[in-house]
Motif scaffolding. Structure first.
Motif, PDB file in Angstrom:
ATOM      1  N   UNK A 262       0.836  -1.205   0.000  1.00  0.00           N
ATOM      2  CA  UNK A 262       0.000   0.000   0.000  1.00  0.00           C
ATOM      3  C   UNK A 262       0.874   1.259   0.000  1.00  0.00           C
ATOM      4  N   UNK A 263       2.071   1.144   0.543  1.00  0.00           N
ATOM      5  CA  UNK A 263       2.967   2.304   0.548  1.00  0.00           C
ATOM      6  C   UNK A 263       3.480   2.590  -0.861  1.00  0.00           C
ATOM      7  N   UNK A 264       3.706   1.537  -1.615  1.00  0.00           N
ATOM      8  CA  UNK A 264       4.143   1.725  -3.001  1.00  0.00           C
ATOM      9  C   UNK A 264       3.003   2.318  -3.839  1.00  0.00           C
TER      10      UNK A 264
ATOM     11  N   UNK B 134       2.906   5.857  -3.051  1.00  0.00           N
ATOM     12  CA  UNK B 134       4.024   6.554  -3.698  1.00  0.00           C
ATOM     13  C   UNK B 134       3.686   6.860  -5.150  1.00  0.00           C
ATOM     14  N   UNK B 135       2.994   5.912  -5.785  1.00  0.00           N
ATOM     15  CA  UNK B 135       2.643   6.131  -7.193  1.00  0.00           C
ATOM     16  C   UNK B 135       1.694   7.327  -7.319  1.00  0.00           C
ATOM     17  N   UNK B 136       0.703   7.404  -6.433  1.00  0.00           N
ATOM     18  CA  UNK B 136      -0.236   8.543  -6.457  1.00  0.00           C
ATOM     19  C   UNK B 136       0.537   9.839  -6.227  1.00  0.00           C
TER      20      UNK B 136
ATOM     21  N   UNK C 214      13.128   7.635   0.388  1.00  0.00           N
ATOM     22  CA  UNK C 214      12.461   8.746  -0.302  1.00  0.00           C
ATOM     23  C   UNK C 214      11.962   8.321  -1.676  1.00  0.00           C
ATOM     24  N   UNK C 215      10.769   8.804  -2.031  1.00  0.00           N
ATOM     25  CA  UNK C 215      10.244   8.659  -3.392  1.00  0.00           C
ATOM     26  C   UNK C 215      10.148  10.072  -3.942  1.00  0.00           C
TER      27      UNK C 215
END
Ligand code: GLU
Length: 409
Positions: A228-230, A233-235, A265-266
């Motif tokens: 869900x964190x990925x 990150x995409x959003x 960091x993203x």
């Protein structure tokens, strides 16, 4: 390989509007289900430090279900959706109260905002929620946001607050989202199982490989885990917002993040506003058309909002939040933007000063028909642009109000 993202540090140092997402595991003592009050006090201190530097802060907090269930005698392993809703209703009030108390120590007012997935996907409700959040921030409050668990069903739930936090960051045009949880970042594999798992300090594109790593590194804690964190990150990256996954369990998690420590960091390529404008110009179909006079055309070309005074005609039948085209008296396309009023009301107030809106409509809406943050300029606007970046002296004052100029510095 370094374990710190220098670009991430720079992003944090420049951050102006920060969303902090706090996972249930941080807020609630595992055995007893008590709120970790000392931890919240330390967090409040960290937040006060961010505010003292002039940064705006929004909190997306989980924990309603985890806090509430024991007051209803619910077994965490056997909760149906209705039980979770009941637990959320019971826990949210306690959680909000705790936030109010810890932030009041530092002189801050908190404001509870409960959202559903629909609020982020239905454009009208999206705009309503966005302007409420914006107003709270302008008035100096700290929004404390959670999913409105009591009214959602399985199909229309965000389900996890990582995704909710990313949607809030996008909605509020935040520049940074900090996900505090019991995970310290992204690894090439699950570090609990694979001794060779390497830590990744910085990601700029969510490649299938990165998504794959998230699957492998899934942890059993919380509802979210790494996947869900990925997705969050995409959003964020699509909205031009930076995101960081940082460990939050220890005291003063934000201070720790700023002082170094392990986190991932993203980082996006562009600015948040650019991404929003891409969405307006690309994804949305125009449902109407406004014809504006020369004064308004000039104001638009200088990047200002569209006020009712400069509008001559409103075509179409649309709701507030609809995308419309803006053309000049010759029909040349000037802009595309999101309406702050429905078609009928726009027709009533067109040609009038913003100060007359309340008398004309019987309610006090926004001063502008289309806010500049909700507008993308098109080719025709170039004909009206001033030759240099100096202000055009012939520009009609009637088309621009002071409040509008102050609204978005
Ligand atoms: N909205 C849920 C709560 O407040 C939590 C969802 C999540 O942890 O992601 O209890």
């Amino acid at each position: 390989m370094g374990t710190l993202s220098l670009r991430g540090r720079a992003v944090l140092a420049r951050a102006r509007r920060v969303v902090i997402k706090i996972g249930s595991a941080l807020l609630v003592e595992q055995g007893s289900g008590d709120i970790r009050r000392a931890w919240m006090d330390a967090l409040a201190k960290d937040i006060a430090a961010l505010r003292a530097e002039g940064r705006e802060v929004l909190i997306v907090s989980s924990g309603a279900i985890a806090v509430g269930r024991r007051y209803l005698g619910l077994d965490p392993k056997r909760m149906r959706l209705e039980d979770k809703q009941a637990a959320a209703a019971t826990g949210q009030i306690r959680l909000a109260h705790a936030y109010q108390e810890v932030m009041a120590e530092h002189g801050f007012t908190v404001a509870q905002v409960l959202l559903t997935l629909d609020d982020s996907e239905n454009r009208r409700r999206y705009l309503n929620a966005r302007s409420c959040i914006d107003t709270l921030l302008k008035l100096g409050a700290i929004p404390v946001i959670n999913e409105n668990d009591t009214v959602t069903t399985q199909e229309i739930r965000f389900g996890d607050n990582d995704r909710l936090a990313a949607r809030v960051a996008q909605m509020a045009s935040a520049d940074t989202l900090i996900l505090l949880s019991d995970i310290d970042g992204l690894y090439t594999a699950d570090p609990n199982k694979d001794p060779k798992a390497a830590f990744i300090p910085e990601v700029t594109t969510i490649t299938p490989e990165i998504a794959g790593m998230a699957g492998a590194a899934l942890t059993p804690h919380g509802t979210g885990g790494m996947i869900t964190k990925i997705l969050a990150a995409r959003i964020c990256l699509d909205a031009g917002c930076a995101m960081v996954i940082a460990p939050g369990k220890e005291m003063h998690p934000l201070k720790r993040l700023r002082e170094g420590g392990r986190h991932t960091w993203f980082l996006p390529e562009g600015e948040p506003m650019a991404a929003r404008k891409t969405w307006i110009s690309g994804a949305l179909k125009a449902e109407g058309c406004l014809t504006v006079d020369e004064g308004a055309a000039k104001a638009l070309s200088q990047g200002r909002s569209l006020l009712p005074a400069g509008v001559r005609a409103v075509e179409g039948d649309f709701q507030r939040g609809a995308a419309v085209r803006v053309v000049d008296l010759e029909g040349r396309p000037l802009a595309k933007g999101l309406m702050a009023y429905p078609a009928e009301d726009a027709r009533t107030i067109m040609g009038h000063q913003s100060s007359e809106i309340e008398a004309l409509l019987g309610y006090r809406g926004r001063e502008v028909l289309i806010h500049r943050d909700d507008m993308v300029l098109e080719g025709g606007a170039r004909a009206y642009a001033p030759p240099s970046d100096s202000a055009d002296p012939s520009h009609s004052e009637a088309s621009v109000s002071d409040t509008d100029l102050q609204a978005t510095p």
